[in-house]
Design a protein around this motif. Structure first.
Motif, mmCIF file in Angstrom:
data_model
loop_
_atom_site.group_PDB
_atom_site.id
_atom_site.type_symbol
_atom_site.label_atom_id
_atom_site.label_comp_id
_atom_site.label_asym_id
_atom_site.label_seq_id
_atom_site.Cartn_x
_atom_site.Cartn_y
_atom_site.Cartn_z
ATOM 1 N N MET B 1 13.814 70.720 74.769
ATOM 2 C CA MET B 1 15.194 70.465 75.158
ATOM 3 C C MET B 1 16.041 70.239 73.903
ATOM 4 N N ARG B 2 17.032 71.071 73.719
ATOM 5 C CA ARG B 2 17.858 70.981 72.515
ATOM 6 C C ARG B 2 19.028 70.022 72.751
ATOM 7 N N ILE B 3 19.058 68.938 71.971
ATOM 8 C CA ILE B 3 20.097 67.913 72.128
ATOM 9 C C ILE B 3 20.995 67.907 70.901
ATOM 10 N N GLU B 4 22.287 67.969 71.128
ATOM 11 C CA GLU B 4 23.227 67.909 70.016
ATOM 12 C C GLU B 4 24.203 66.747 70.205
ATOM 13 N N LEU B 5 24.678 66.261 69.061
ATOM 14 C CA LEU B 5 25.657 65.172 69.073
ATOM 15 C C LEU B 5 26.932 65.645 68.401
ATOM 16 N N LEU B 6 28.046 65.446 69.106
ATOM 17 C CA LEU B 6 29.356 65.748 68.521
ATOM 18 C C LEU B 6 30.119 64.436 68.392
ATOM 19 N N THR B 7 30.352 64.002 67.156
ATOM 20 C CA THR B 7 31.139 62.785 66.949
ATOM 21 C C THR B 7 32.541 63.198 66.556
ATOM 22 N N THR B 8 33.526 62.664 67.292
ATOM 23 C CA THR B 8 34.907 63.051 67.017
ATOM 24 C C THR B 8 35.663 61.873 66.426
ATOM 25 N N GLY B 9 36.570 62.158 65.515
ATOM 26 C CA GLY B 9 37.368 61.080 64.930
ATOM 27 C C GLY B 9 37.787 61.396 63.509
ATOM 28 N N THR B 10 39.089 61.456 63.291
ATOM 29 C CA THR B 10 39.620 61.743 61.959
ATOM 30 C C THR B 10 39.128 60.725 60.940
ATOM 31 N N GLU B 11 38.987 59.464 61.380
ATOM 32 C CA GLU B 11 38.588 58.401 60.450
ATOM 33 C C GLU B 11 37.184 58.640 59.890
ATOM 34 N N LEU B 12 36.340 59.375 60.632
ATOM 35 C CA LEU B 12 34.981 59.630 60.154
ATOM 36 C C LEU B 12 34.988 60.606 58.980
ATOM 37 N N LEU B 13 35.929 61.542 58.993
ATOM 38 C CA LEU B 13 36.006 62.542 57.919
ATOM 39 C C LEU B 13 36.858 62.054 56.759
ATOM 40 N N LEU B 14 37.752 61.118 57.037
ATOM 41 C CA LEU B 14 38.488 60.486 55.934
ATOM 42 C C LEU B 14 37.592 59.478 55.230
ATOM 43 N N GLY B 15 36.511 59.111 55.897
ATOM 44 C CA GLY B 15 35.581 58.178 55.283
ATOM 45 C C GLY B 15 35.966 56.727 55.435
ATOM 46 N N THR B 16 36.984 56.469 56.225
ATOM 47 C CA THR B 16 37.377 55.071 56.404
ATOM 48 C C THR B 16 36.442 54.368 57.379
ATOM 49 N N THR B 17 35.731 55.145 58.182
ATOM 50 C CA THR B 17 34.708 54.570 59.049
ATOM 51 C C THR B 17 33.394 55.281 58.799
ATOM 52 N N GLN B 18 32.348 54.515 58.620
ATOM 53 C CA GLN B 18 31.023 55.096 58.420
ATOM 54 C C GLN B 18 30.491 55.578 59.765
ATOM 55 N N ASN B 19 29.994 56.811 59.791
ATOM 56 C CA ASN B 19 29.474 57.380 61.029
ATOM 57 C C ASN B 19 28.008 56.995 61.202
ATOM 58 N N THR B 20 27.752 56.055 62.089
ATOM 59 C CA THR B 20 26.378 55.585 62.255
ATOM 60 C C THR B 20 25.761 56.047 63.574
ATOM 61 N N HIS B 21 26.531 56.807 64.369
ATOM 62 C CA HIS B 21 26.031 57.216 65.684
ATOM 63 C C HIS B 21 24.814 58.119 65.592
ATOM 64 N N GLY B 22 24.827 59.019 64.608
ATOM 65 C CA GLY B 22 23.736 59.989 64.484
ATOM 66 C C GLY B 22 22.412 59.301 64.227
ATOM 67 N N ALA B 23 22.403 58.393 63.265
ATOM 68 C CA ALA B 23 21.155 57.707 62.924
ATOM 69 C C ALA B 23 20.672 56.871 64.108
ATOM 70 N N TRP B 24 21.603 56.199 64.759
ATOM 71 C CA TRP B 24 21.209 55.357 65.885
ATOM 72 C C TRP B 24 20.639 56.196 67.027
ATOM 73 N N LEU B 25 21.367 57.253 67.391
ATOM 74 C CA LEU B 25 20.920 58.092 68.506
ATOM 75 C C LEU B 25 19.596 58.771 68.176
ATOM 76 N N GLY B 26 19.461 59.223 66.918
ATOM 77 C CA GLY B 26 18.213 59.856 66.490
ATOM 78 C C GLY B 26 17.026 58.935 66.699
ATOM 79 N N GLN B 27 17.190 57.689 66.301
ATOM 80 C CA GLN B 27 16.098 56.726 66.466
ATOM 81 C C GLN B 27 15.788 56.470 67.931
ATOM 82 N N GLU B 28 16.833 56.346 68.738
ATOM 83 C CA GLU B 28 16.631 56.067 70.157
ATOM 84 C C GLU B 28 15.961 57.248 70.867
ATOM 85 N N LEU B 29 16.398 58.459 70.526
ATOM 86 C CA LEU B 29 15.823 59.638 71.164
ATOM 87 C C LEU B 29 14.358 59.816 70.773
ATOM 88 N N PHE B 30 14.068 59.518 69.494
ATOM 89 C CA PHE B 30 12.697 59.662 69.016
ATOM 90 C C PHE B 30 11.740 58.832 69.853
#
Lengths: 412, 412
Positions: B1-30
């Motif tokens: 089953m192929r699972i993808e994550l799309l995180t949306t938010g200008t602040e994530l690409l400006l770097g004003t907010t650290q994007n931690t969703h990927g690491a968290w979701l990766g660990q939970e899915l594992f």
């Protein structure tokens, strides 16, 4: 100019490593007046080729991180060669640099590292002062008509950051035809939060024509970034200072610790640290600053009560009577450090970092901070930072350095 | 089953907010035996539609975070409706929940929040106990033949985490018809490089059927990840240990400093630090570990020669004759710390962090490390880490902690 970032690495999707490249690069690009448009993460392996092929269709610049190591799952070089249909050849200069990297460290290069000297025909080799993996730059003419410039960068931040700043940014400036960088001012404020800015100045800043406003909030710190023409920046700066001048630490990107070292050097003064709950973090931050040896000479990490007594002359009776986490002990620690180190300023912290050791009266997160000044009065503050152990240490070190800054006269 | 994550938010690409969703979701899915296959970040706005359209072509499950708020740049609901060609309607139940959310907090709902009750026809509304934005689940039948299930989730971790655990995971398990979780072992090695693994064990590891091998290299450290069935993992572990047992620090994800604290605690011993060039970093790392106060009591940051003399009893004559960066001084620092702190082990470092202060004989990057053991012999090592100041400090602290580990008997 559309810029995309492709971060490769199975560990990023397994979540065992936090992906911080996007945020870092986004911030750095912002300073150049550029924007990161998309960031994609894929695992090591065949997914890299697909992600590259996808990105070069739409991007003008693709920055790829990771996969330049010597092991079998490091396939970034091979992947871009496949996408653009170009060959890889061993680069003599890259190989020599690699061999020298190991020689300098008294080691012999493993055969597998040879792979790191393989270069797509026509690409520039970007030297790596901090690791074995050289970076690679593929100018747009190699992209088979896609007109996309590609940078392959090493993953570890200690290698990535200097290479991006030294090799990527100058080329981006050339590619983007930026004659001139937009002006930027970065104002670092300590002791206020981002919400304070939203509450009181954000609307006024946003209303200034030709000004782009960015915030970067860190623990106990807000960096305000103003980008645009000089007049607009000056106008924005005035508004920010009207409200928050006393919290301003620097206007040139200097960190709090760098600002403190600079203030000390300017005043010809020295500081000492007496740390319990921060366990050396304050001293560590100060000594991250080049030239700090001129102003920082003695640091005491007095984790045990005996250490507080032996190194700082804290009264054993007081330690037993009021406890190590108290106004009395914080004061004695700071004054002891000032005296024993013959310093001009000394800062001391004693608190409960947790997760254990809290009580009803002094819960985890409680901390006393003291700053002693030669010939002046010692100030003591009680603060409460109910956070994880590492965040607590960081927040307390921030507050302690800010106390030193204020004790030195709060002059930027 | 192929699972993808799309995180949306200008602040994530400006770097004003650290994007931690990927690491968290990766660990939970594992933990569920599932993998995150790709993670994409795009700014708020039209890029969301393009990224969604792209993802649903290849993914079986798409998880989208962010963009469910009440403001004009929150367009996730509209975007997925556009991609799948379905209508948005106001959901009565969602609206009532929203109104109640505000009422509970003694507030009146703003009109703009009504937008948050708009739902693509046929989607499930997922209630949000921790914020205003309800989540949405679009089962595969809504995907216009793409056979992709889509989850729209709020961005703030305090809202996202419980909703993913409570609403997404049960549906994923149903969608995937899960079998058993794969096993994983993470082995942390210090003092060897990733290339050493490739040279001597990588081919043998790759040859093991049913084993997935991953490396994560950090400064002075390699984490080897073995994923698969138990027998394959055991086989891989044996091969790694055959070559590198002496470099193994932990098999449970513990950091080097945590491993050192654990060893000390197990042996009922205490350690002390005497730091010149690392300026408190070693002590700071040790005290990052919960419970370190039981094994670490005194730390000396002796940046100045006077501090080395006063706090550690280093001979002034030697400091003047052979200099602070020398085998003699490193040895005296370690032995002085051991004695004065009444510790069982003491580690000392003295070197040139740069950027200034180097000479031909002792260039920037030169460091002497010493470890003294109660009732044992003091060992001194000369090393060379020609890196940036901060990387140098990190590499030296790593080497110093590893010396302590070895002095304690190298027992995992």
């Amino acid at each position: 100019m559309r810029i995309e970032l492709l971060t490769t690495g199975t560990e990023l999707l397994l979540g065992t490593t936090q992906n911080t490249h996007g945020a870092w690069l986004g911030q750095e690009l912002f300073k150049l007046g550029l924007r990161l448009q998309r960031q994609v993460t894929v695992p090591d392996g065949p997914a890299v080729v697909a992600a590259m092929a996808d990105a070069v269709e739409v991007a003008d610049v693709l920055i790829v991180t990771g996969g330049l190591g010597p092991t079998s799952d490091d396939l970034t070089r091979e992947s871009i060669a496949e996408v653009f249909g170009i060959e890889l050849v061993e680069d003599e200069h890259a190989l020599r640099t690699l061999v020298e990297f190991f020689e300098k460290r008294g080691k012999v290069m493993a055969d597998t590292n040879r792979k790191q000297a393989m270069v797509p025909v026509g690409a520039d080799v970007l030297s790596n002062a901090n690791g074995t993996a050289p970076g690679l730059y593929l100018p747009p003419r190699l992209s088979g008509g896609k007109n996309c410039a590609v940078f392959l960068m090493p993953g570890p931040p200690s290698e990535l950051y200097p290479m991006v700043r030294g090799e990527v940014f100058p080329r981006l400036e050339a590619l983007s035809g930026l004659d001139e960088l937009p002006a930027m001012r970065e104002m670092c404020f300590v002791g206020v939060g981002e919400s304070d800015f939203h509450q009181s100045v954000d609307a006024r800043l946003e209303a200034i024509e030709g000004l782009e406003v960015g915030y970067c909030a860190r623990l106990g710190e807000v960096d305000l970034r103003l980008v645009g023409d000089e007049a607009a920046i000056d106008q924005g700066r005035e508004i920010a200072l009207e409200e928050f001048a006393e919290f301003l630490v620097s206007e040139d990107g200097a960190t709090l610790e760098a600002a403190v070292v600079r203030l000390l050097a300017k005043q010809g003064k020295t500081m000492a640290t007496a740390e319990s709950c921060t366990g050396g973090l304050i001293a560590n931050r100060v000594t991250d600053v080049p030239g700090s040896s001129g102003v920082f000479r003695y640091g005491y990490v007095t984790y045990a009560n005996e250490a507080k007594r032996d190194l700082l002359g804290v009264s054993w009776e007081d330690l037993e009577k009021v406890g190590a986490v108290s106004e009395t002990v914080a004061r004695q620690m700071a004054e002891g450090a000032l005296r024993n180190a013959e310093a001009d300023v000394a800062v001391a912290v004693t608190g409960i970092a947790g997760p254990d050791g809290g009580s009803e009266e002094k819960p985890v997160g409680t901390v006393f901070l003291a700053v002693a000044v030669k010939g002046g009065e010692t100030k003591v503050e009680k603060q409460f930072h109910p956070r994880s152990r590492v965040s607590f240490k960081r927040a307390v070190s921030q507050a302690a350095l800010d106390l030193v800054r204020r004790a030195l006269g709060n002059v930027v």
